[in-house]
Design a protein around this motif. Structure first.
Motif, mmCIF file in Angstrom:
data_model
loop_
_atom_site.group_PDB
_atom_site.id
_atom_site.type_symbol
_atom_site.label_atom_id
_atom_site.label_comp_id
_atom_site.label_asym_id
_atom_site.label_seq_id
_atom_site.Cartn_x
_atom_site.Cartn_y
_atom_site.Cartn_z
ATOM 1 N N THR A 317 0.823 -1.205 0.000
ATOM 2 C CA THR A 317 0.000 0.000 0.000
ATOM 3 C C THR A 317 0.858 1.255 0.000
ATOM 4 O O THR A 317 1.682 1.466 0.883
ATOM 5 N N GLY A 318 0.682 2.105 -1.007
ATOM 6 C CA GLY A 318 1.437 3.334 -1.127
ATOM 7 C C GLY A 318 2.781 3.161 -1.795
ATOM 8 O O GLY A 318 3.461 4.147 -2.083
ATOM 9 N N THR A 319 3.168 1.918 -2.049
ATOM 10 C CA THR A 319 4.454 1.654 -2.709
ATOM 11 C C THR A 319 4.202 1.039 -4.085
ATOM 12 O O THR A 319 4.466 1.676 -5.106
ATOM 13 N N LEU A 320 3.696 -0.179 -4.123
ATOM 14 C CA LEU A 320 3.303 -0.773 -5.405
ATOM 15 C C LEU A 320 1.970 -0.191 -5.883
ATOM 16 O O LEU A 320 1.713 -0.133 -7.086
ATOM 17 N N THR A 321 1.140 0.222 -4.930
ATOM 18 C CA THR A 321 -0.117 0.877 -5.286
ATOM 19 C C THR A 321 0.038 2.378 -5.091
ATOM 20 O O THR A 321 1.013 2.844 -4.502
ATOM 21 N N GLU A 322 -0.915 3.142 -5.560
ATOM 22 C CA GLU A 322 -0.802 4.598 -5.520
ATOM 23 C C GLU A 322 -0.935 5.158 -4.118
ATOM 24 O O GLU A 322 -0.469 6.264 -3.843
ATOM 25 N N GLY A 323 -1.570 4.395 -3.218
ATOM 26 C CA GLY A 323 -1.776 4.910 -1.875
ATOM 27 C C GLY A 323 -2.903 5.937 -1.800
ATOM 28 O O GLY A 323 -3.130 6.538 -0.763
ATOM 29 N N ARG A 324 -3.577 6.145 -2.932
ATOM 30 C CA ARG A 324 -4.735 7.062 -2.956
ATOM 31 C C ARG A 324 -5.985 6.196 -3.042
ATOM 32 O O ARG A 324 -6.548 5.971 -4.102
ATOM 33 N N VAL A 325 -6.373 5.730 -1.893
ATOM 34 C CA VAL A 325 -7.435 4.733 -1.831
ATOM 35 C C VAL A 325 -8.794 5.397 -1.996
ATOM 36 O O VAL A 325 -9.048 6.463 -1.442
ATOM 37 N N SER A 326 -9.649 4.755 -2.760
ATOM 38 C CA SER A 326 -11.038 5.209 -2.878
ATOM 39 C C SER A 326 -11.938 4.186 -2.196
ATOM 40 O O SER A 326 -11.700 2.978 -2.276
ATOM 41 N N ILE A 327 -12.946 4.683 -1.486
ATOM 42 C CA ILE A 327 -13.866 3.795 -0.772
ATOM 43 C C ILE A 327 -14.951 3.327 -1.739
ATOM 44 O O ILE A 327 -15.656 4.143 -2.343
ATOM 45 N N ALA A 328 -15.083 2.022 -1.861
ATOM 46 C CA ALA A 328 -16.076 1.455 -2.774
ATOM 47 C C ALA A 328 -17.421 1.248 -2.091
ATOM 48 O O ALA A 328 -18.478 1.404 -2.716
ATOM 49 N N SER A 353 -1.760 7.085 11.102
ATOM 50 C CA SER A 353 -0.816 7.536 10.074
ATOM 51 C C SER A 353 -0.911 6.697 8.811
ATOM 52 O O SER A 353 -0.186 6.939 7.846
ATOM 53 N N HIS A 354 -1.791 5.700 8.788
ATOM 54 C CA HIS A 354 -1.902 4.811 7.629
ATOM 55 C C HIS A 354 -2.558 5.534 6.457
ATOM 56 O O HIS A 354 -3.447 6.371 6.644
ATOM 57 N N VAL A 355 -2.115 5.174 5.239
ATOM 58 C CA VAL A 355 -2.652 5.851 4.050
ATOM 59 C C VAL A 355 -4.140 5.606 3.867
ATOM 60 O O VAL A 355 -4.841 6.415 3.247
ATOM 61 N N LEU A 356 -4.666 4.498 4.395
ATOM 62 C CA LEU A 356 -6.093 4.217 4.255
ATOM 63 C C LEU A 356 -6.945 5.177 5.081
ATOM 64 O O LEU A 356 -8.114 5.404 4.764
ATOM 65 N N ALA A 357 -6.366 5.740 6.131
ATOM 66 C CA ALA A 357 -7.126 6.618 7.009
ATOM 67 C C ALA A 357 -7.646 7.832 6.254
ATOM 68 O O ALA A 357 -8.786 8.273 6.467
ATOM 69 N N THR A 358 -6.830 8.380 5.368
ATOM 70 C CA THR A 358 -7.238 9.573 4.621
ATOM 71 C C THR A 358 -8.486 9.314 3.788
ATOM 72 O O THR A 358 -9.380 10.171 3.698
ATOM 73 N N ALA A 359 -8.563 8.132 3.175
ATOM 74 C CA ALA A 359 -9.726 7.814 2.334
ATOM 75 C C ALA A 359 -11.002 7.756 3.160
ATOM 76 O O ALA A 359 -12.066 8.236 2.732
ATOM 77 N N VAL A 360 -10.924 7.181 4.343
ATOM 78 C CA VAL A 360 -12.110 7.098 5.215
ATOM 79 C C VAL A 360 -12.540 8.494 5.659
ATOM 80 O O VAL A 360 -13.733 8.830 5.643
ATOM 81 N N ILE A 361 -11.576 9.305 6.037
ATOM 82 C CA ILE A 361 -11.885 10.671 6.475
ATOM 83 C C ILE A 361 -12.491 11.481 5.332
ATOM 84 O O ILE A 361 -13.483 12.211 5.522
ATOM 85 N N GLY A 417 -8.010 -6.884 -5.832
ATOM 86 C CA GLY A 417 -7.626 -5.478 -5.742
ATOM 87 C C GLY A 417 -8.333 -4.717 -4.650
ATOM 88 O O GLY A 417 -8.005 -3.562 -4.388
ATOM 89 N N GLU A 418 -9.324 -5.337 -3.990
ATOM 90 C CA GLU A 418 -10.027 -4.672 -2.905
ATOM 91 C C GLU A 418 -9.415 -5.048 -1.562
ATOM 92 O O GLU A 418 -8.765 -6.082 -1.424
ATOM 93 N N LEU A 419 -9.651 -4.191 -0.591
ATOM 94 C CA LEU A 419 -9.235 -4.484 0.777
ATOM 95 C C LEU A 419 -10.295 -3.956 1.719
ATOM 96 O O LEU A 419 -11.104 -3.094 1.355
ATOM 97 N N ALA A 420 -10.288 -4.483 2.938
ATOM 98 C CA ALA A 420 -11.338 -4.135 3.892
ATOM 99 C C ALA A 420 -10.744 -3.497 5.136
ATOM 100 O O ALA A 420 -9.691 -3.923 5.633
ATOM 101 N N ILE A 421 -11.438 -2.478 5.623
ATOM 102 C CA ILE A 421 -11.105 -1.836 6.891
ATOM 103 C C ILE A 421 -12.246 -2.219 7.851
ATOM 104 O O ILE A 421 -13.406 -1.860 7.623
ATOM 105 N N TYR A 422 -11.927 -2.954 8.890
ATOM 106 C CA TYR A 422 -12.954 -3.472 9.795
ATOM 107 C C TYR A 422 -13.173 -2.492 10.949
ATOM 108 O O TYR A 422 -12.246 -1.812 11.397
#
Length: 620
Positions: A317-328, A353-361, A417-422
């Motif tokens: 996350t943020g390295t091989l992927t863009e790190g600009r996560v969109s919430i589906a 500090s995780h890159v996924l946090a920004t997408a949720v916010i 390609g999807e991931l889950a935030i529980y």
């Protein structure tokens, strides 16, 4: 010459040598040959003493170098009466020191230019006025301050273009290396260190100077300059055998001919400037070239290890992927309402500090949900965050993180390609937020290029679920995947890899331990991952994964050119020593020839500054 600095600055010693040389020539022209010989002899013996002191210091440090050849050559030529040759040797040595200074300055130009042009002041405006303000020291700027940047000025801190401003262009080449200006509109980020276009603009500071991009780069450059290249190790591989061989050839020539002059003639051609100068110049040139291409290498040792990399490990996350996560999708359990779950999750993610946090916010704000502050917040890096928000105990993170603290947690089905935030609320499973992180377009070409450069193994180390990690790895071309890794698991995995050196590439705070543990750590530092940047050996200043390939190639080029320069000097010196052993090269002529050999080696080492034609401006 290498080794510790002499008691006199090289420039002063060179000037002294020049003055003595001119004086002796004038004395000879005036018919004072004996006086000229005395002056020259005293001076060259004084230089020999200086060189001998360097040699002793190196021996006391446990390093056997080639300084002995320089001292022996000077003393031998004096003893056999070749004072002119002695003066040429001293001139060559002092000239070599001055040339080394020039070459180092040339190679370090890109490394030091950033520090020299760092902005010192900022034009702070009053929000209530149309233009009134005052100049303040950059360190006094705070987030939220309204600043004026005049035409062609350097942006002092990280900021955004003020609302209501017209779109304008900024030259980002000092930071990113991109030659074309970038068009930036109102509300878009402006990096410190970029150069404003032809119109004055207003910006709103988002960070203070200490935490802005440009000042971070300056600190990295200063750290890089303070890490010496592994010159002694590389040169000393050749120093002892070269010294012994030169002494053997000189002694054999003396004994077979019965003429001690032969010994001096051989050693004149064995002066070790190629060994001492070539490696540091090549490494400094490589570091300079890397900085010019958007990456700061913290020392020559990192370049040397980069040249031999056998295993490359990537964070996902943020390295091989863009790190600009969109919430589906937001999936909630029965008995929970989606707005509440999203609001509480986003409120807790403010402390992550995780890159996924920004997408949720961002999603919560897009739905006009008010985020609340937390009474207590605690992040487990790479796993999740716990917070007390609006009276709820909120858990947000990975499946393992939430299931260890909440009951009835179920893995939500995911597509490739999807991931889950529980999310857990008050010890119960409340739902999952499904996100998708796009693969970088440069990821697969980067992996392919690294294999071509000699990497035997490519590994993915990620904290994500196996299904998500496997889908990304398949697209990229990685077959060794380690999923659900905590930071400690990544460190253990790197330590256990057999094909070394191991290169680790990451971007986030959670990657700092493994970046420090790897033989070479590369941080993608364009988004301000300060902790990761400080732990890494190399920091890529632009958001371009393919720069990893550039840095590895620069490391290989630098070491290859350093070794090539050393071999050129050693080879030419050996050939010339053998010729001199048969009496075909007088000492004076040999000293002049050796100076040409030194110049060839030095200028060959400076080739490490150049980007090869096939790779110059490499962009995908």
């Amino acid at each position: 010459m290498g080794g510790p600095r002499a008691m006199m600055r090289p420039s002063a010693l060179l000037i002294s040598t020049g003055l003595v040389t001119v004086s002796t020539l004038l004395l000879v022209l005036w018919g004072q040959g004996d006086a000229a010989r005395v002056v020259a002899t005293v001076f060259v013996l004084a230089v020999a003493v200086l060189e001998a002191s360097r040699m002793v210091r190196r021996l006391m440090q446990g390093a056997v170098g080639v300084d002995v050849l320089a001292v022996t050559a000077i003393v031998a030529t004096v003893l056999v009466g070749e004072i002119a040759a002695s003066m040429i040797i001293v001139l060559m040595l002092t000239g070599g020191e001055a040339l080394e200074q020039f070459a180092r300055a040339r190679a370090q130009r890109e490394l030091t230019s950033l520090s020299e042009r760092a902005p010192r002041f900022a034009h702070r405006l009053s929000p209530s006025s149309s233009g009134a303000g005052s100049d303040v020291v950059v360190g006094e700027v705070s987030p939220g301050d309204l600043l004026l940047v005049r035409p062609a000025e350097i942006v002092p801190v990280d900021a955004v273009l003020a609302p209501g401003s017209d779109a304008t262009s900024f030259d980002e080449s000092p930071i990113t290396g991109e030659s074309l200006p970038r068009r930036i509109g109102p509300g878009e980020p402006v990096l410190s260190g970029t150069i404003n276009g032809p119109s004055a603009v207003r910006i709103i500071a988002t960070r203070d100077a200490a935490h802005s991009q440009y000042q971070g780069i300056v600190r990295l450059v200063e750290a890089a300059a303070s890490h010496p290249a592994p010159v002694v190790r590389l040169a000393d591989r050749f120093a002892l055998p070269f010294t012994v061989l030169a002494l053997l050839i000189g002694t054999a020539a003396w004994l077979l001919s019965g003429d001690p002059v032969r010994f001096a003639e051989v050693l004149v051609l064995a002066t070790p400037c190629p060994l001492i100068l070539a490696a540091p110049i090549a490494f400094l040139a490589g570091m300079s070239r890397s900085a010019r291409n958007g990456a700061v290498v913290k020392g020559g040792a990192a370049l040397e290890r980069l040249s031999r990399v056998q295993t490359v490990a990537f964070d996902k996350t943020g390295t091989l992927t863009e790190g600009r996560v969109s919430i589906a999708e937001v999936r909630v359990q029965p008995g929970f309402e989606e707005p509440l779950v999203l609001r509480l999750a986003a409120s807790a993610e403010q402390y992550s500090s995780h890159v996924l946090a920004t997408a949720v916010i961002d999603l919560a704000r897009a739905r006009h949900l008010d985020l609340a502050d937390s009474d207590v917040a605690d992040e487990d890096a790479a796993s999740g965050v716990r917070a007390r928000v609006l009276g709820f105990d909120v858990l947000v993170g990975s499946l393992a993180f939430v299931s260890a603290r909440a009951s009835d947690v179920l893995a939500t089905p995911l597509r490739p390609g999807e991931l889950a935030i529980y999310v857990g609320l008050d010890g119960r499973f409340a739902g999952a937020i499904v996100a998708r992180d796009r693969l970088r377009v440069t990821a697969a070409p980067t992996v392919t290029a690294l294999r071509r450069l000699g990497a035997r193994r490519i590994v993915m180390l990620t904290g994500d679920a196996p299904s998500t990690a496997a889908a990304i790895a398949e697209e990229v071309g990685i077959d060794d995947v380690r999923a659900e890794c905590l930071p400690a698991d990544k460190v253990t995995a790197v330590h256990g890899m057999e094909d070394r050196p191991v290169l680790m590439v990451g971007d986030g705070v959670n990657d700092a331990p493994v970046l420090a543990a790897a033989d070479v750590g590369i941080a993608l530092g364009a988004r301000g991952a300060t902790v990761a940047s400080e732990a890494a050996d190399v920091v890529i200043l632009v958001d371009d994964l393919h720069k990893v390939v550039d840095v590895v190639r620069i490391g290989q080029d630098s070491v290859r050119i350093a070794l090539q320069s050393i071999w050129i000097g050693v080879g030419l010196s050996l050939i010339l020593m053998v010729v001199a052993a048969f009496g075909h090269i007088p000492a004076v002529l040999g000293a002049g020839i050796q100076e040409l050999v030194d110049l060839v080696c030095i200028f060959n080492a400076l080739r490490a500054l150049r980007d090869p034609a096939g790779h110059r401006g490499d962009r995908l």
